[in-house]
Scaffold this active site. Structure first.
Site, PDB file in Angstrom:
ATOM      1  N   ASP A  82       1.012  -1.133   0.036  1.00 31.47           N
ATOM      2  CA  ASP A  82      -0.095   0.084  -0.037  1.00 31.47           C
ATOM      3  C   ASP A  82       0.878   1.211   0.221  1.00 31.47           C
ATOM      4  OD1 ASP A  82      -2.767  -0.420  -0.090  1.00 31.47           O
ATOM      5  OD2 ASP A  82      -2.805  -0.650   2.270  1.00 31.47           O
ATOM      6  N   GLU A 178     -13.810  -2.174  -1.261  1.00 31.95           N
ATOM      7  CA  GLU A 178     -14.168  -2.373   0.271  1.00 31.95           C
ATOM      8  C   GLU A 178     -15.383  -1.879   0.459  1.00 31.95           C
ATOM      9  OE1 GLU A 178     -10.782  -0.835   2.530  1.00 31.95           O
ATOM     10  OE2 GLU A 178     -11.858  -1.095   4.412  1.00 31.95           O
TER      11      GLU A 178
END
Ligand code: KIV
Length: 259
Positions: A82, A178
């Site tokens: 990330d 998500e």
């Protein structure tokens, strides 16, 4: 040239589910690597390991140091890292930091949060041959207040679909969805050729990701989509108690464990 592992992951769409799990250190990574297609060094490490109430506090250095450890545990899965908050505010900053992450950690791809807003940034990475995993829906780096599901309203649904198609068009190799509402996650998954990896976004996604510390019961959380598949906290407690008891009784270290 597209990485062989990435090709294999893309080819799983509509055939077999893709397994993705987070790792923040070597010991976890080496177990995850045996079963996962993708090992993700997520900036969720901010809340899981450092008790931050936001991933915004995670630094580039945090990500690099944890990723170096994870790298040592990986033999076969695709390692994705990330990019933390404010390390990709423009395309030059992003490329510089992505290159730094890749050089120092030997990861194979980068994940960034967002769609249209960061189109030029993602484009620039891909043009510079850096594989990108997208992240849409709930975006922890920009979420304010309580985390809410995404894609319920027609407006959000349309925007998410547009963003997903955009990410596919500019060359992302997969997209994390998500907390995306079931019908929207299904629509997106069926509308693009690259795999969707769901977290709280229904089983219609092409794969699933969870924070490993959550699924093994190491991290206490009340998030709706988290299922505790194991309780390793119990095992840790058992070991520690046994150690304490044997030390107090003078049973450990016995001759076998002494020089
Ligand atoms: O930071 C993270 O761990 C993530 C996954 C949960 C998708 O982004």
């Amino acid at each position: 040239m597209i990485n062989k592992k990435i090709k294999k992951i893309i080819s799983k769409k509509n055939k077999t589910k893709i397994i993705c799990l987070t790792a923040y250190s070597k010991n976890f990574a080496s177990e995850i690597d045996k079963y996962a297609d993708i090992t993700l060094v997520g900036d969720s490490l901010g809340s899981v390991l450092y008790n931050y109430n936001t991933t915004r506090k995670v630094t580039l250095n945090n990500m690099i140091e944890h990723s170096k450890s994870v790298r040592m545990g990986i033999k076969k899965s695709l390692m994705v890292v990330d990019m933390p908050y404010q390390t990709y505010r423009n395309k030059n900053e992003c490329l510089k930091n992505a290159k730094k992450i890749i050089q120092q950690t030997k990861c194979e791809a980068i994940k960034l949060e967002g769609g249209k807003k960061i189109k030029n940034i993602i484009n620039h990475l891909i043009k510079n041959r850096i594989p990108v995993m997208g992240h849409l829906g709930l975006l922890p780096q920009s979420a304010k207040g309580k985390f809410k599901s995404k894609g319920k309203s027609e407006k959000e649904k349309k925007q998410l679909l547009k963003d997903a198609k955009l990410l596919e068009k500019i060359g992302a190799f997969s997209i994390v969805l998500e907390c995306v509402e079931t019908k929207t996650a299904k629509l997106i998954t069926n509308s693009i050729k690259i795999p969707t990896i769901g977290i709280g976004s229904s089983s219609y996604c092409d794969g699933q990701v969870l924070v490993t510390d959550d699924l093994v019961g190491l991290n206490e959380t009340k998030i709706k989509f988290v299922k505790k598949f194991a309780n390793i906290k119990k095992e840790i407690t058992r070991g520690i108690k046994k150690f304490k008891s044997e030390v107090i009784k003078g049973k450990y270290p016995s001759k076998k464990y002494s020089y």
